[in-house]
Design a protein around this motif. Structure first.
Motif, PDB file in Angstrom:
ATOM      1  N   PRO A  56       0.779  -1.238  -0.077  1.00  0.00           N
ATOM      2  CA  PRO A  56       0.047   0.194  -0.044  1.00  0.00           C
ATOM      3  C   PRO A  56       0.921   1.199  -0.043  1.00  0.00           C
ATOM      4  N   HIS A  57       0.359   2.129  -0.530  1.00  0.00           N
ATOM      5  CA  HIS A  57       1.150   3.624  -0.518  1.00  0.00           C
ATOM      6  C   HIS A  57       0.954   4.353   0.699  1.00  0.00           C
ATOM      7  N   ARG A  58       0.163   3.908   1.556  1.00  0.00           N
ATOM      8  CA  ARG A  58       0.053   4.607   2.795  1.00  0.00           C
ATOM      9  C   ARG A  58      -0.582   3.656   3.790  1.00  0.00           C
ATOM     10  N   VAL A  59       0.147   3.561   5.012  1.00  0.00           N
ATOM     11  CA  VAL A  59      -0.393   2.770   5.948  1.00  0.00           C
ATOM     12  C   VAL A  59      -0.755   3.848   7.170  1.00  0.00           C
ATOM     13  N   PRO A  60      -2.090   3.480   7.486  1.00  0.00           N
ATOM     14  CA  PRO A  60      -2.528   4.575   8.838  1.00  0.00           C
ATOM     15  C   PRO A  60      -1.613   4.409  10.037  1.00  0.00           C
ATOM     16  N   PRO A  61      -1.374   5.351  10.347  1.00  0.00           N
ATOM     17  CA  PRO A  61      -0.538   5.536  11.759  1.00  0.00           C
ATOM     18  C   PRO A  61      -0.577   4.436  12.865  1.00  0.00           C
ATOM     19  N   ALA A  68       4.827  -3.210  10.390  1.00  0.00           N
ATOM     20  CA  ALA A  68       6.343  -3.299  10.477  1.00  0.00           C
ATOM     21  C   ALA A  68       6.567  -4.701  10.698  1.00  0.00           C
ATOM     22  N   ASP A  69       5.751  -5.355  11.863  1.00  0.00           N
ATOM     23  CA  ASP A  69       6.024  -6.633  12.426  1.00  0.00           C
ATOM     24  C   ASP A  69       5.199  -7.919  11.549  1.00  0.00           C
ATOM     25  N   ARG A  70       4.404  -7.397  10.739  1.00  0.00           N
ATOM     26  CA  ARG A  70       3.367  -8.442  10.038  1.00  0.00           C
ATOM     27  C   ARG A  70       3.864  -9.750   9.555  1.00  0.00           C
ATOM     28  N   ASP A  71       5.215  -9.725   9.214  1.00  0.00           N
ATOM     29  CA  ASP A  71       5.826 -11.203   8.934  1.00  0.00           C
ATOM     30  C   ASP A  71       6.399 -11.755  10.036  1.00  0.00           C
ATOM     31  N   LEU A  72       6.429 -11.180  11.150  1.00  0.00           N
ATOM     32  CA  LEU A  72       7.267 -11.797  12.359  1.00  0.00           C
ATOM     33  C   LEU A  72       6.429 -12.289  13.436  1.00  0.00           C
ATOM     34  N   ARG A  78      -2.471 -10.489  11.042  1.00  0.00           N
ATOM     35  CA  ARG A  78      -3.839 -10.426  11.026  1.00  0.00           C
ATOM     36  C   ARG A  78      -4.392  -9.003  11.081  1.00  0.00           C
ATOM     37  N   ALA A  79      -3.582  -8.344  12.187  1.00  0.00           N
ATOM     38  CA  ALA A  79      -4.090  -6.845  12.462  1.00  0.00           C
ATOM     39  C   ALA A  79      -3.839  -5.689  11.457  1.00  0.00           C
ATOM     40  N   ALA A  80      -2.658  -6.206  10.761  1.00  0.00           N
ATOM     41  CA  ALA A  80      -2.281  -5.109   9.713  1.00  0.00           C
ATOM     42  C   ALA A  80      -3.309  -5.298   8.732  1.00  0.00           C
ATOM     43  N   TYR A  81      -3.694  -6.613   8.182  1.00  0.00           N
ATOM     44  CA  TYR A  81      -4.320  -6.673   6.933  1.00  0.00           C
ATOM     45  C   TYR A  81      -5.785  -6.442   7.152  1.00  0.00           C
ATOM     46  N   THR A  82      -6.344  -6.908   8.226  1.00  0.00           N
ATOM     47  CA  THR A  82      -7.688  -6.536   8.558  1.00  0.00           C
ATOM     48  C   THR A  82      -7.944  -5.160   8.693  1.00  0.00           C
ATOM     49  N   GLY A  83      -6.944  -4.709   9.432  1.00  0.00           N
ATOM     50  CA  GLY A  83      -7.019  -3.107   9.728  1.00  0.00           C
ATOM     51  C   GLY A  83      -7.078  -2.329   8.396  1.00  0.00           C
ATOM     52  N   LEU A  84      -5.949  -2.844   7.335  1.00  0.00           N
ATOM     53  CA  LEU A  84      -6.110  -2.098   6.075  1.00  0.00           C
ATOM     54  C   LEU A  84      -7.562  -2.074   5.299  1.00  0.00           C
ATOM     55  N   ALA A  85      -8.058  -3.581   5.380  1.00  0.00           N
ATOM     56  CA  ALA A  85      -9.110  -3.674   4.895  1.00  0.00           C
ATOM     57  C   ALA A  85     -10.701  -2.965   5.360  1.00  0.00           C
ATOM     58  N   ALA A  86     -10.178  -2.601   6.711  1.00  0.00           N
ATOM     59  CA  ALA A  86     -11.346  -1.955   7.518  1.00  0.00           C
ATOM     60  C   ALA A  86     -11.330  -0.300   6.805  1.00  0.00           C
ATOM     61  N   THR A  87     -10.304  -0.105   6.373  1.00  0.00           N
ATOM     62  CA  THR A  87     -10.272   1.523   5.905  1.00  0.00           C
ATOM     63  C   THR A  87     -11.239   1.780   4.611  1.00  0.00           C
ATOM     64  N   VAL A  88     -11.655   0.507   3.943  1.00  0.00           N
ATOM     65  CA  VAL A  88     -12.476   0.550   2.949  1.00  0.00           C
ATOM     66  C   VAL A  88     -13.789   0.569   3.209  1.00  0.00           C
ATOM     67  N   THR A  89     -14.850   1.528   3.028  1.00  0.00           N
ATOM     68  CA  THR A  89     -16.246   1.595   3.358  1.00  0.00           C
ATOM     69  C   THR A  89     -17.062   0.389   2.509  1.00  0.00           C
ATOM     70  N   ARG A 163      13.418 -14.053  11.791  1.00  0.00           N
ATOM     71  CA  ARG A 163      14.166 -13.340  10.687  1.00  0.00           C
ATOM     72  C   ARG A 163      13.401 -13.302   9.435  1.00  0.00           C
ATOM     73  N   LEU A 164      13.728 -12.074   8.912  1.00  0.00           N
ATOM     74  CA  LEU A 164      13.269 -11.874   7.436  1.00  0.00           C
ATOM     75  C   LEU A 164      13.966 -11.696   6.183  1.00  0.00           C
ATOM     76  N   LYS A 165      13.900 -12.551   5.192  1.00  0.00           N
ATOM     77  CA  LYS A 165      14.603 -12.324   4.160  1.00  0.00           C
ATOM     78  C   LYS A 165      14.651 -10.672   3.836  1.00  0.00           C
ATOM     79  N   PRO A 166      15.890 -10.284   3.267  1.00  0.00           N
ATOM     80  CA  PRO A 166      17.239 -10.893   2.901  1.00  0.00           C
ATOM     81  C   PRO A 166      18.169 -11.199   3.842  1.00  0.00           C
ATOM     82  N   ASP A 167      17.776 -11.405   5.099  1.00  0.00           N
ATOM     83  CA  ASP A 167      18.800 -11.465   6.148  1.00  0.00           C
ATOM     84  C   ASP A 167      19.378 -12.935   5.891  1.00  0.00           C
TER      85      ASP A 167
END
Length: 229
Positions: A56-61, A68-72, A78-89, A163-167
């Motif tokens: 996404p171009h913008r992530v709500p504060p 930042a922690d979505r893959d850790l 879940r919170a990141a992606y459900t939260g982003l979906a919830a911004t759509v009416t 750990r996250l790629k590319p680590d």
């Protein structure tokens, strides 16, 4: 090569078509949407941020830390992606969670046409197979549903490994799980993050992701691994 490591999304499988994603999620909420409305809604949801879609171009504060922690951490994913979906009416109650649940269902994904044949050829040749993925949920049930879980010898998933790629550490962990030397290991992916395996001593093959359900050029890994399709 003694082992081949594969990325998951964009390499072995792709998320379902966005319109189908919305239609199926809405149906789980007890709503039947017409295709035109689902198409408009899908475009808005993908723009807001869909797992497996463009960043996404913008992530709500209020979602920044989870993003930042979505893959850790599974809860942040879940919170990141459900939260982003919830911004759509939308007037579909419960849609953000239903959309996320499609991600956890093997039916919400399409393995590439050459995924199973490639994994099986490597397995039958005695070459070990690992999956290395930046992911915030367990993808093993997806492979079990597709009948491919026995073809994978190790899973280095970022939310489990920490750990996250590319680590390089995540690739070294995968090699350790398989008991192989990184210098005799090939990493196959679709992004520069997958090429981080080179810093761990592995060889790397980066393929452009194909359309869902089509061959993804995975047979090239067989030639590099020294076995025939």
């Amino acid at each position: 090569m003694d082992a081949v490591l594969f990325d998951f999304h964009g390499t072995l499988a792709q998320v379902e078509d966005s319109v189908r994603w919305v239609l199926q999620a809405a149906a789980a909420c007890g709503r039947v949407l017409d295709r035109a409305k689902a198409t408009i809604l899908a475009d808005r949801l993908v723009t807001a941020g869909r797992a497996g879609g463009p960043v996404p171009h913008r992530v709500p504060p209020q979602l920044a830390e989870h993003w930042a922690d979505r893959d850790l951490y599974a809860h942040s994913h879940r919170a990141a992606y459900t939260g982003l979906a919830a911004t759509v009416t939308t007037d579909v109650e419960g849609l953000p969670d239903a959309l996320y649940d499609r991600l956890l269902d093997a039916d919400g994904w399409l393995p590439y046409a050459d995924t199973e044949p490639t994994l099986r050829t490597l397995h039958d040749a005695g070459i070990k197979v690992g999956v290395v993925s930046n992911v915030g949920f367990d993808i093993r049930p997806h492979f079990a549903s597709w009948g491919m879980e026995p073809l994978v010898d190790a899973w280095a998933l970022s939310y489990e490994v920490g750990r996250l790629k590319p680590d390089p550490a995540i690739f070294l962990r995968a090699c350790g799980m398989l008991g192989v030397d990184p210098e005799r290991t090939l990493m196959v992916g679709d992004t520069p993050a997958d090429a981080g395996a080179v810093q761990a001593g592995c060889a790397a093959l980066v393929l452009p992701a194909a359309e869902p359900g089509r061959p993804n050029g995975l047979s090239a890994s067989l030639a590099l691994a020294g076995c025939q399709a």
